[in-house]
Structures are given as structure tokens and as C-alpha cells.
Design an enzyme around this catalytic site. Structure first.
Site, short mmCIF file in Angstrom:
data_model
loop_
_atom_site.label_atom_id
_atom_site.label_comp_id
_atom_site.label_asym_id
_atom_site.label_seq_id
_atom_site.Cartn_x
_atom_site.Cartn_y
_atom_site.Cartn_z
N GLY A 1 -7.89 -7.92 2.96
CA GLY A 1 -8.98 -8.60 3.68
C GLY A 1 -9.32 -7.94 5.01
O GLY A 1 -9.85 -8.60 5.90
N ARG B 1 -6.72 -8.33 -9.36
CA ARG B 1 -7.33 -9.66 -9.54
C ARG B 1 -8.82 -9.48 -9.80
O ARG B 1 -9.33 -8.38 -9.71
CB ARG B 1 -7.14 -10.47 -8.26
CG ARG B 1 -7.67 -9.69 -7.05
CD ARG B 1 -7.75 -10.53 -5.80
NE ARG B 1 -7.85 -9.74 -4.60
CZ ARG B 1 -8.98 -9.30 -4.06
NH1 ARG B 1 -10.13 -9.55 -4.65
NH2 ARG B 1 -8.97 -8.59 -2.96
N LYS C 1 0.82 -1.22 0.00
CA LYS C 1 0.00 0.00 0.00
C LYS C 1 0.86 1.27 0.00
O LYS C 1 0.44 2.29 -0.55
CB LYS C 1 -0.94 -0.01 1.20
CG LYS C 1 -2.07 -1.05 1.09
CD LYS C 1 -3.11 -0.80 2.17
CE LYS C 1 -4.42 -1.48 1.90
NZ LYS C 1 -4.45 -2.91 2.18
N HIS D 1 -17.34 3.39 0.48
CA HIS D 1 -16.32 2.67 -0.27
C HIS D 1 -16.84 2.55 -1.72
O HIS D 1 -17.87 1.91 -1.95
CB HIS D 1 -16.08 1.27 0.31
CG HIS D 1 -15.19 0.40 -0.53
ND1 HIS D 1 -13.95 -0.02 -0.11
CD2 HIS D 1 -15.35 -0.11 -1.77
CE1 HIS D 1 -13.40 -0.76 -1.07
NE2 HIS D 1 -14.24 -0.83 -2.10
P1 ADP Z 1 -12.74 -8.23 -2.54
O1 ADP Z 1 -11.66 -7.24 -2.18
O2 ADP Z 1 -12.48 -9.04 -3.74
O3 ADP Z 1 -14.07 -7.68 -2.46
P2 ADP Z 1 -12.13 -9.58 -0.17
O4 ADP Z 1 -10.84 -8.87 -0.01
O5 ADP Z 1 -13.14 -9.56 0.90
O6 ADP Z 1 -12.85 -9.28 -1.49
O7 ADP Z 1 -11.89 -11.12 -0.57
C1 ADP Z 1 -10.69 -11.66 -0.77
C2 ADP Z 1 -10.48 -12.51 0.44
O8 ADP Z 1 -11.29 -13.65 0.34
C3 ADP Z 1 -9.11 -13.05 0.58
O9 ADP Z 1 -8.24 -12.14 1.16
C4 ADP Z 1 -9.36 -14.28 1.48
O10 ADP Z 1 -9.41 -13.95 2.83
C5 ADP Z 1 -10.71 -14.72 1.07
N1 ADP Z 1 -10.68 -15.87 0.17
C6 ADP Z 1 -9.65 -16.39 -0.44
N2 ADP Z 1 -9.97 -17.43 -1.21
C7 ADP Z 1 -11.27 -17.58 -1.08
C8 ADP Z 1 -12.22 -18.48 -1.64
N3 ADP Z 1 -11.88 -19.42 -2.49
N4 ADP Z 1 -13.50 -18.34 -1.29
C9 ADP Z 1 -13.87 -17.37 -0.45
N5 ADP Z 1 -13.01 -16.49 0.08
C10 ADP Z 1 -11.74 -16.58 -0.20
P1 ADP Z 2 -7.84 -4.03 2.59
O1 ADP Z 2 -6.60 -4.21 1.78
O2 ADP Z 2 -7.81 -4.79 3.85
O3 ADP Z 2 -9.07 -4.22 1.75
P2 ADP Z 2 -8.41 -1.17 2.43
O4 ADP Z 2 -7.37 -0.12 2.43
O5 ADP Z 2 -9.08 -1.45 1.13
O6 ADP Z 2 -7.81 -2.50 3.04
O7 ADP Z 2 -9.50 -0.79 3.50
C1 ADP Z 2 -10.55 -1.66 3.85
C2 ADP Z 2 -11.73 -0.86 4.34
O8 ADP Z 2 -11.40 -0.09 5.52
C3 ADP Z 2 -12.25 0.19 3.36
O9 ADP Z 2 -13.15 -0.37 2.45
C4 ADP Z 2 -12.90 1.21 4.26
O10 ADP Z 2 -14.21 0.86 4.63
C5 ADP Z 2 -12.03 1.18 5.49
N1 ADP Z 2 -11.00 2.23 5.40
C6 ADP Z 2 -9.76 2.07 4.90
N2 ADP Z 2 -9.08 3.24 4.95
C7 ADP Z 2 -9.92 4.15 5.48
C8 ADP Z 2 -9.81 5.54 5.81
N3 ADP Z 2 -8.68 6.22 5.62
N4 ADP Z 2 -10.88 6.16 6.38
C9 ADP Z 2 -12.03 5.47 6.60
N5 ADP Z 2 -12.19 4.18 6.32
C10 ADP Z 2 -11.15 3.50 5.77
MG MG Z 3 -9.57 -3.13 0.04
#
Ligand code: ADP
Ligand code: ADP
Ligand code: MG
Length: 453
Positions: free
Chosen positions: A164, A293, A117, A208
């Protein structure tokens, strides 16, 4: 098509999704399964199936050598990584190249750039896109205190390698810095093998919003619109929809263009998602991260565009130029997705693996169920608890939401607890129906659930 056979290096619903896309393209599929997934639907449905190791994902779904051997041993031409597991590991993409296999995803350098990040924020900032105000790498607690004063409270510690929702900790006042710093670093080290943290300003009234992009080898890029994924628990998405309901047309267009710009500037190949956070008070958007992805929630985009994003991924990896230009991408209606997991919402979302005794998903026009489950399937305790994604479409948001309510009501599952009752409760709330929620809204509802007992 040069690709004749694809190894699916994943499990669950996304493995089924990829097998179906292969079938539609006249391509053979090979399911790579762990010992715990021997009886699973992907292993039965694919043209071939190979065991890649024990139940533990570190010894199967996360083991690059085993996956490459399985692809070579079955004379596959390409590997689809799905999401999660190795989908964002540049080493799998590199190993594919080394062994003459096509990786159905972006180039390794782009995966690497966006996988951290801190790198991603620096790269995107250079493209002139706003990023959430924040710090560089935070080395120690003393440094964190100084940086926190500069950025202002509330703020977040975030893991540079995070995903995640793990490695994110909110800090509302200086006294909480130490605890948050220590737990976030420990969580990041355990989950990602890298405890690097940085600070970001926390945006309290946020949505988001993310942009689906596609890029090909010749540098053509299109965006496929945006999705709203503001219904989250523990920074993880629960309900998603497209298009995003609350945006002005001007802001919507700006966000879509920002997503496309990032992909174009990077020379991004294949499908990706650029995530933004929208500050609803300031009507301002900021880059959060990019997922290199296919995403869990890609079906809502498919439902309002008629495009098959997994098929697009395969065609791009095959070396074909994008068959669509920006003006070919048309959006009609509204779609909503609910993630149905084997968890008990009444018990702090405790996972509920075990045998599914009854499985009767809803059917009907404008209802889609992406799943690997069936009556008699035993949900293994080793993996993510996602059972199914229920997607509905309507002419407008109200119709899609009503259809979702009805579809959830008729989705019958026996044997394991699921989040269906919780989803029904959420979607019945006036705030949800009105579309006036933010990213903190879902967790605030938990106080009222279950309504009786
Ligand atoms: P996205 O960012 O695609 O909306 P998430 O970050 O919530 O979704 O989903 C990705 C996460 O799903 C992965 O980091 C892992 O924790 C989980 N994951 C990985 N493989 C699988 C799978 N085959 N089915 C469901 N969840 C999975
Ligand atoms: P991940 O890689 O775990 O998906 P993200 O950076 O996408 O991490 O953040 C996951 C979620 O956390 C976001 O969808 C949002 O709801 C919350 N979030 C992340 N950063 C911020 C921020 N700076 N302020 C408020 N909410 C945040
Ligand atoms: Mg994210």
C-alpha cells in the site's frame, strides 16, 4: 461446483463484487461485517450476514479466529478475503486448511514467499527475471551508507513487509540517509510489525506495469495481459488502464511472459499480479513485487477480455482446471479505471467520512461502477476511503478516456467531498491524453490543483 456457500471476509466495494460473482455462479454468500458496517450494502445484499466484531479492524476484519468462527458457524465452504485486510496473510490460508475450509486464493507457502519483498526478489532472481538493482536487508545506518554508495543515488528505502505504498522513502543524497532510514523503519514497524528495510535503485522515468496471472491446481498458468498503473500519489495507484499504452509490442510480450514464468515456476494457484517497473529511458523492465490476491484494478482487465476474474478465482479454489488456454485470452479495446475516494484534494487529500446525501453514478454502455455506496449511506471513519471505482471502455484509448471524462462529469455525489474534481482535472491534461506520463507525473500536477482557488 463443490463450493455451495462463501464467506466474504471483507467490506466495501470488493465485498459487493464477490457477492455478485457468487450469485452469478449460483453460490450463496455470507457477509462478515463489523459493527460499523451493520447497515452496509454487503451486509444487506448477501444471503446471510454475520457480525465479526467491533469497528476497529484489528478486532474484526483482521481477526482470523472471528472470521473462521463465522465461516464455520454459517456452514460456509470457503472464504474469499478480497484485497487488503487478511488477503495476503498466510495464517488465514493455513487456518482455512486446518478447519476444512477452502481459501479462495493461493497456497500459504506462495503467499509467504511473495509477502516479503526480500524473499520475493531472491526467488524471482533465480527464475532469470530481472529485479530492480538493490541490497539485501540493511541492518543499520552505517551499512546503509556503504550500500547506498554501491547502488548510487537516488534510491529508495523499502520495507520488506511493505504494501500500500507504506514504508517507502526516497533518498536523493547521502545527507538524507539517516532521516529516511529512521522514518521508513518506524513506519514499517507501525504498519507491518516488522521494521526490516532494504535499498533499491530509484528509477526516475518509470512506468508501473503489472501482469494479471491465473494458475490452477494442475500447474496450468495463463497471463491475462498487463495493466498500466503509473498514475500514483504516495506510491499508491489512482488511475489504471489496460492495455498499457506506451510499450513496444516486443517489450509488452516480454513482460507478459515474465509474469507467466514467475507464476509457473512457483506453481502458483489462483489469481495473482506480478508488478514490474519499466525504465522508459533504458526500455528495460524489472520485477517489483507480486500481489497474491485479486487487485483493486482488476476490472480494467475484465473490460477488455470479457473474463470474470473473481469467478475464475472461485472455480480455481473449487479445484476446477482453468477453462481457458492462453490462446483463448483475447484483448479488445481499451479500459480505464478511476478510484473515487471520500477525500478532499483541496485539503491535502484529507479523508471526508460522513453521510452521503446524494449518489447518482453515471450509466451507459461501456461504463461500469463498482461500489457499495448509495444515497443515505454513512461513510464510516474507520476504513479506507474508497467509495467507488469508475471504469470505462472504448474501442481505443482515446474513446475510453473521453467516455471517462463524460462519466466523471455526470457522477453526482452530495454530502461528502470526493476526488472526482481532481480526477477530471488530471484526465484533462494534455500529457495524460497523449499517454506520455511516468510515475512522478501525478504528484507534479498537484502544484496546479485546484486551478482557481
Ligand atoms: P492494488 O495493489 O490491489 O492495486 P492497493 O495496494 O492500493 O491496490 O490496495 C490494497 C489496499 O487497499 C490495502 O493495502 C488497504 O490499504 C486497502 N484496503 C483494504 N481493504 C479495503 C477495502 N475493503 N476497500 C478499499 N480499500 C481497502
Ligand atoms: P507496495 O508493496 O507498497 O505496492 P511497490 O514495491 O509495489 O510497493 O512500489 C509501489 C510503487 O512505488 C510502485 O508502483 C512505483 O511507482 C514506486 N516504486 C517502487 N519501487 C521503485 C523503484 N525502484 N524506482 C521507482 N519507483 C519505484
Ligand atoms: Mg505494489
Amino acid at each position: 461446483m463443490n463450493i455451495a456457500r462463501v464467506l466474504v471476509a471483507n467490506r466495501g466495494e470488493i465485498a459487493i463484487r464477490v457477492i455478485k460473482a457468487c450469485r452469478a455462479l449460483g453460490i450463496e454468500s455470507v457477509a462478515a461485517f463489523s459493527q460499523a458496517d451493520r447497515e452496509s450494502l454487503p451486509a444487506r445484499m448477501a444471503d446471510r450476514a454475520v457480525c465479526i466484531g467491533p469497528a476497529r479492524s484489528a478486532e474484526s476484519y483482521l481477526k482470523i479466529e472471528s472470521i473462521i468462527s463465522a465461516a464455520l458457524g454459517t456452514r460456509s465452504d470457503a472464504i474469499h478475503p478480497g484485497y487488503g485486510f487478511l488477503a495476503e496473510d498466510p495464517e488465514l490460508a493455513e487456518a482455512c486448511a486446518k478447519h476444512g475450509l477452502k481459501f479462495i486464493g493461493p497456497r500459504p507457502e506462495n503467499i509467504r514467499q511473495m509477502g516479503n519483498k526480500l524473499f520475493a526478489r531472491a526467488v524471482v532472481g533465480e527464475y532469470g527475471i530481472p529485479v530492480v538493482p538493490g541490497s539485501k536487508k540493511v541492518k543499520n545506518l552505517r551499512e546503509a551508507c556503504g550500500l547506498a554508495e554501491e547502488i548510487g543515488f537516488p534510491l529508495l528505502f523499502k520495507a520488506a513487509a511493505g504494501g500500500g505504498g507504506r514504508g517507502i522513502k526516497i533518498v536523493t543524497e547521502p545527507n538524507d540517509l539517516r532521516q529516511a532510514f529512521e522514518t521508513a523503519a518506524a513506519e514499517a514497524r507501525a504498519a507491518f510489525g516488522d521494521g526490516t528495510l532494504y535499498l533499491e535503485r530509484y528509477i526516475p522515468n518509470a512506468r508501473h506495469i503489472e501482469v494479471q496471472v491465473l494458475g490452477d491446481r494442475s500447474g496450468n498458468v495463463v497471463h491475462i495481459g498487463e495493466r498500466d498503473c503509473s498514475l500514483q500519489r504516495r506510491y499508491q495507484k489512482v488511475v489504471e488502464e489496460a492495455p498499457a499504452p506506451p510499450l513496444s509490442e516486443a517489450l509488452r510480450e516480454k513482460i507478459r511472459q515474465a509474469g507467466a514464468t514467475i507464476a509457473r515456476e512457483m506453481g502458483y494457484e489462483n489469481a495473482g499480479t506480478v508488478e514490474f517497473i519499466v525504465d522508459q529511458d533504458q526500455q528495460q523492465f524489472y520485477f517489483l513485487e507480486m500481489n497474491t490476491r485479486i487487485q483493486v484494478e482488476h476490472p480494467v482487465t475484465e473490460m477488455i477480455t470479457g473474463l470474470d476474474l473473481v469467478e475464475q478465482q472461485i472455480r480455481i479454489a473449487d479445484g476446477q482446471p482453468l477453462s481457458i488456454s492462453q490462446s483463448d485470452v483475447r484483448f479488445t479495446g481499451h479500459a480505464i479505471e478511476c478510484r473515487i475516494t471520500a477525500e478532499s484534494a483541496n485539503h491535502g487529500f484529507r479523508p471526508c467520512p460522513g453521510p452521503i446525501t446524494a449518489w447518482d453514478p453515471p450509466v451507459g454502455p461501456d461504463i461500469r461502477v463498482d461500489t457499495h455506496c448509495f444515497a443515505g449511506y454513512v461513510v464510516p471513519p474507520f476504513y479506507d476511503s474508497l467509495l467507488a471505482k469508475l471504469i470505462t471502455r472504448g474501442e481505443d484509448r482515446r474513446e475510453a478516456a473521453e467516455r471517462m471524462q463524460n462519466a466523471l462529469a455526470s457522477f453526482a455525489v452530495g454530502g461528502v467531498d470526493t476526488t472526482i474534481p481532481f480526477l477530471r482535472f488530471l484526465l484533462a491534461q494534455p500529457d495524460y491524453i497523449a499517454g506520455t506520463v511516468n510515475t512522478r507525473w501525478l504528484e507534479a500536477q498537484l502544484r496546479h490543483f485546484p486551478l482557481c482557488g
